[in-house]
Design a protein around this motif. Structure first.
Motif, mmCIF file in Angstrom:
data_model
loop_
_atom_site.group_PDB
_atom_site.id
_atom_site.type_symbol
_atom_site.label_atom_id
_atom_site.label_comp_id
_atom_site.label_asym_id
_atom_site.label_seq_id
_atom_site.Cartn_x
_atom_site.Cartn_y
_atom_site.Cartn_z
ATOM 1 N N ILE A 1 0.846 -1.187 0.000
ATOM 2 C CA ILE A 1 0.000 0.000 0.000
ATOM 3 C C ILE A 1 0.884 1.240 0.000
ATOM 4 O O ILE A 1 1.992 1.210 0.541
ATOM 5 C CB ILE A 1 -0.962 -0.007 1.212
ATOM 6 C CG1 ILE A 1 -2.116 0.965 0.995
ATOM 7 C CG2 ILE A 1 -0.209 0.278 2.514
ATOM 8 C CD1 ILE A 1 -3.288 0.729 1.931
ATOM 9 N N GLU B 1 -4.773 -6.974 3.340
ATOM 10 C CA GLU B 1 -5.222 -5.679 2.814
ATOM 11 C C GLU B 1 -5.828 -4.811 3.909
ATOM 12 O O GLU B 1 -5.569 -3.609 3.974
ATOM 13 C CB GLU B 1 -6.237 -5.892 1.692
ATOM 14 C CG GLU B 1 -5.628 -6.459 0.434
ATOM 15 C CD GLU B 1 -6.678 -6.848 -0.604
ATOM 16 O OE1 GLU B 1 -7.871 -6.482 -0.445
ATOM 17 O OE2 GLU B 1 -6.306 -7.516 -1.579
ATOM 18 N N ARG B 2 -6.627 -5.405 4.781
ATOM 19 C CA ARG B 2 -7.243 -4.640 5.870
ATOM 20 C C ARG B 2 -6.194 -4.118 6.849
ATOM 21 O O ARG B 2 -6.292 -2.992 7.334
ATOM 22 C CB ARG B 2 -8.269 -5.498 6.599
ATOM 23 C CG ARG B 2 -9.508 -5.744 5.795
ATOM 24 C CD ARG B 2 -10.451 -6.648 6.561
ATOM 25 N NE ARG B 2 -11.599 -6.966 5.737
ATOM 26 C CZ ARG B 2 -12.048 -8.194 5.524
ATOM 27 N NH1 ARG B 2 -11.467 -9.229 6.108
ATOM 28 N NH2 ARG B 2 -13.095 -8.397 4.765
ATOM 29 N N ALA C 1 -4.460 -1.248 5.234
ATOM 30 C CA ALA C 1 -5.355 -0.082 5.233
ATOM 31 C C ALA C 1 -5.387 0.565 6.614
ATOM 32 O O ALA C 1 -5.438 1.802 6.724
ATOM 33 C CB ALA C 1 -6.757 -0.499 4.797
ATOM 34 N N LYS D 1 -2.181 2.533 6.985
ATOM 35 C CA LYS D 1 -2.310 3.770 6.201
ATOM 36 C C LYS D 1 -3.157 4.792 6.950
ATOM 37 O O LYS D 1 -2.782 5.966 7.053
ATOM 38 C CB LYS D 1 -2.930 3.454 4.838
ATOM 39 C CG LYS D 1 -3.149 4.672 3.949
ATOM 40 C CD LYS D 1 -3.785 4.242 2.635
ATOM 41 C CE LYS D 1 -4.093 5.413 1.725
ATOM 42 N NZ LYS D 1 -2.924 5.859 0.961
ATOM 43 N N PRO E 1 -11.528 -1.725 10.266
ATOM 44 C CA PRO E 1 -10.674 -2.653 9.528
ATOM 45 C C PRO E 1 -10.583 -3.969 10.302
ATOM 46 O O PRO E 1 -10.213 -3.981 11.464
ATOM 47 C CB PRO E 1 -9.307 -1.956 9.488
ATOM 48 C CG PRO E 1 -9.573 -0.532 9.822
ATOM 49 C CD PRO E 1 -10.827 -0.516 10.652
#
Length: 177
Positions: free
Chosen positions: A8, A132-133, A136, A139, A162
């Motif tokens: 990411i 991915e979570r 995220a 981020k 998340p």
């Protein structure tokens, strides 16, 4: 053992992102199953850590190791009790800030694999979603868009947060994975 990766981009300087991730006190901010992380000793090539948290209404405590390599903006980790578990995280420069790449190696416990199969169609897909979570959530923390614990209780349901439980609990050395 499966290997799961994700990447990411984060609109913050790479050194700042790495410093945030390398600080153990920040781990509960992006891994919701973690309530506390603490150092347990230092060795020549790594630091021992203890992790406590709650996943699926069960509390856990486990010990593992973490190696932060600031010169390469890389972290490696593993568990003392789960020999087929480990991961790396690399922070690099990217257009507009930093890129975070995460690699996780693990074999989920049978009951976790069954749940992932049921919920996501297969284990690999469930693990990819969990990676991915988690990225995220990192981020959101680094860019200042994360929700505080008080706000989580009042403005979001659990479904909106998340869900890094499948990844996060393993990343935190949860013995349930």
């Amino acid at each position: 053992m499966g290997e799961y990766t994700g990447r990411i981009q984060i609109a913050r300087p790479p050194a700042e992102v790495f410093a945030f991730l390398a600080d153990l006190r920040n781990m509960p901010r992006y891994l919701p199953t973690v309530s506390h992380v603490g150092p347990q000793g230092h060795h020549d090539d790594h630091d021992d850590v203890a992790i406590e948290g709650k996943a699926e209404d069960r509390t856990y405590r486990d010990e593992g190791w973490l190696k932060a390599e600031p010169e390469g903006r890389r972290m490696r980790w593993g568990s003392h009790s789960l020999k087929d578990y480990g991961g790396t995280l690399q922070v690099t420069e990217a257009s507009g800030g930093a890129a975070v790449e995460m690699r996780l190696q693990l074999t989920p416990k049978p009951e976790v694999a069954e749940r992932m199969q049921r919920e996501h169609g297969n284990v690999d897909h469930g693990m990819r979603l969990a990676v991915e979570r988690t990225l995220a959530a990192i981020k959101a923390c680094c860019e200042g868009t994360a929700v505080s614990a008080a706000e989580k209780d009042t403005t979001r349901s659990a479904d909106d947060l998340p869900d890094s439980r499948p990844f996060g609990s393993s990343a935190t050395l949860n013995p349930d994975i």
